[in-house]
Design an enzyme around this catalytic site. Structure first.
Site, PDB file in Angstrom:
ATOM      1  CE  LYS A 228      -4.348  -2.053   1.173  1.00 43.32           C
ATOM      2  NZ  LYS A 228      -5.373  -2.385   2.169  1.00 43.32           N
ATOM      3  NE  ARG A 263      -7.460  -8.595   0.513  1.00 39.32           N
ATOM      4  CZ  ARG A 263      -7.109  -7.784  -0.483  1.00 39.32           C
ATOM      5  NH1 ARG A 263      -6.103  -6.944  -0.332  1.00 39.32           N
ATOM      6  NH2 ARG A 263      -7.758  -7.812  -1.627  1.00 39.32           N
TER       7      ARG A 263
HETATM    8  N1  HH2 Z   1      -7.433  -4.083   0.868  1.00 37.15           N
HETATM    9  C1  HH2 Z   1      -7.817  -4.073  -0.415  1.00 37.15           C
HETATM   10  C2  HH2 Z   1      -8.908  -4.829  -0.847  1.00 37.15           C
HETATM   11  N2  HH2 Z   1      -9.598  -5.605   0.032  1.00 37.15           N
HETATM   12  N3  HH2 Z   1      -9.900  -6.432   2.220  1.00 37.15           N
HETATM   13  C3  HH2 Z   1      -9.538  -6.454   3.499  1.00 37.15           C
HETATM   14  N4  HH2 Z   1     -10.216  -7.212   4.381  1.00 37.15           N
HETATM   15  N5  HH2 Z   1      -8.492  -5.704   3.965  1.00 37.15           N
HETATM   16  C4  HH2 Z   1      -7.753  -4.903   3.146  1.00 37.15           C
HETATM   17  O1  HH2 Z   1      -6.820  -4.227   3.634  1.00 37.15           O
HETATM   18  C5  HH2 Z   1      -8.119  -4.853   1.763  1.00 37.15           C
HETATM   19  C6  HH2 Z   1      -9.219  -5.645   1.325  1.00 37.15           C
HETATM   20  C7  HH2 Z   1      -7.048  -3.247  -1.396  1.00 37.15           C
HETATM   21  O2  HH2 Z   1      -5.990  -3.978  -1.972  1.00 37.15           O
HETATM   22  P1  HH2 Z   1      -6.087  -4.654  -3.416  1.00 37.15           P
HETATM   23  O3  HH2 Z   1      -7.181  -5.668  -3.442  1.00 37.15           O
HETATM   24  O4  HH2 Z   1      -4.767  -5.165  -3.835  1.00 37.15           O
HETATM   25  O5  HH2 Z   1      -6.400  -3.445  -4.376  1.00 37.15           O
HETATM   26  P2  HH2 Z   1      -7.680  -2.991  -5.182  1.00 37.15           P
HETATM   27  O6  HH2 Z   1      -8.734  -2.619  -4.191  1.00 37.15           O
HETATM   28  O7  HH2 Z   1      -7.192  -1.832  -6.011  1.00 37.15           O
HETATM   29  O8  HH2 Z   1      -8.134  -4.153  -6.022  1.00 37.15           O
END
Ligand code: HH2
Length: 284
Positions: A228, A263
């Protein structure tokens, strides 16, 4: 550390064993626009292959999402999320022995994913649509309840708290209690401070520095700090894929503090970090 059966979370569609300590959840974004891996696994074939690889690398859960929630994003209609994730969930469930979670705030998407074989609901809005909680209770699946201030479209405009740790913790414990009222067993509830979701760099750091307070709540904790932007701000690494060592620092801190699930995008690397920290911790 808890012992014996307290370390096993079992439900009709899955099982997680926390007896060694922290577990790794692998991120599988079936999206064209996610902040760190957008487009890389957009297409069922590629996505399934990546999920299979993450399971082989030691992921204990594969988290499938069809909507980016990066700052400024507008959301994806439920029908389109379903079109993206259902074939991937189905294909993965045939090929991997670990539970698949569905990362969505939308009830219809969660229901379709559970029908396709998903076994955990990961809701970044902590059951803001309570039908999601009823669904989890009816199917007996675990839920991840995450804190967000605002919505992805606006959350980074001006995040504000008087006491970020106290407010986020109070919100999550409130939502967890509500989830119990809806019929979800306490052992199947995971709380998540929502790193990067309506938080400044300083807010994220305060939450991570105080992550033990979340662990002390009595609910299991999940943290998603992987790649992040606050890590980029600290290390000067602009490209999310270059933030692996920064991510490893957060993973080590979380695993040492008693967080149950991290995660992450870089599963093979973070499994090594978690395995080592789990061994370093004194087991009782
Ligand atoms: N972060 C993201 C998405 N889902 N779920 C939980 N429980 N906790 C998190 O910190 C979290 C999440 C964001 O990361 P990512 O899926 O890689 O990115 P994007 O939302 O751009 O797909």
């Amino acid at each position: 550390m808890a012992s014996g059966s307290e370390n096993i979370v079992e439900w009709p569609a899955g099982r997680l064993d926390f007896s060694a300590g922290c577990l790794v959840m692998g991120v599988l974004n079936v999206t064209p626009d996610s902040f760190s891996d957008g487009g890389q696994f957009f297409g069922a074939h590629k996505a399934i292959a990546h999920g299979v690889q993450m399971a082989a690398d030691g992921a204990a859960i594969i988290d499938v999402g069809g909507e980016s929630t990066r700052p400024g994003s507008d959301g994806v209609p439920a029908a389109e999320q379903i079109r993206r994730v259902v074939p991937v969930v189905k294909g993965l469930c045939e090929k991997v022995g670990v539970p698949v979670s569905i990362d969505t705030k939308d009830f219809e998407v969660a229901a379709a994913a559970l029908d396709a074989g998903a076994a955990i609901i990961n809701d970044i809005t902590a059951l803001s649509d309570e039908r999601m909680g009823e669904l989890a209770a009816e199917r007996g699946v675990p839920v991840v309840l995450m804190h967000i201030q605002g919505t992805p479209a606006t959350m980074q405009a001006e995040p504000r708290y008087d006491d970020v740790v106290g407010e986020v913790l109070e919100f999550l414990v409130g939502r967890a209690k509500r989830a119990e009222e809806l019929g979800i067993a306490k052992v199947r509830i995971f709380i998540d401070p929502g790193i990067g979701f309506g938080k400044t760099v300083e807010h994220n750091l305060s939450l991570l520095r105080n992550i033990e307070k979340f662990v002390a709540s009595g609910y299991r904790v999940l943290v998603g700090a992987s790649r992040k932007s606050f890590i980029g701000k600290i290390t000067g690494k602009e490209k999310p894929a270059d933030r692996i060592f920064g991510t490893a620092a957060t993973v080590a801190l979380c695993a040492a503090a008693g967080v149950s699930i991290v995660r992450v995008h870089d599963v093979a690397e973070m499994v090594d970090v978690v395995k080592t920290v789990n061994k370093l911790k004194i087991q009782s």
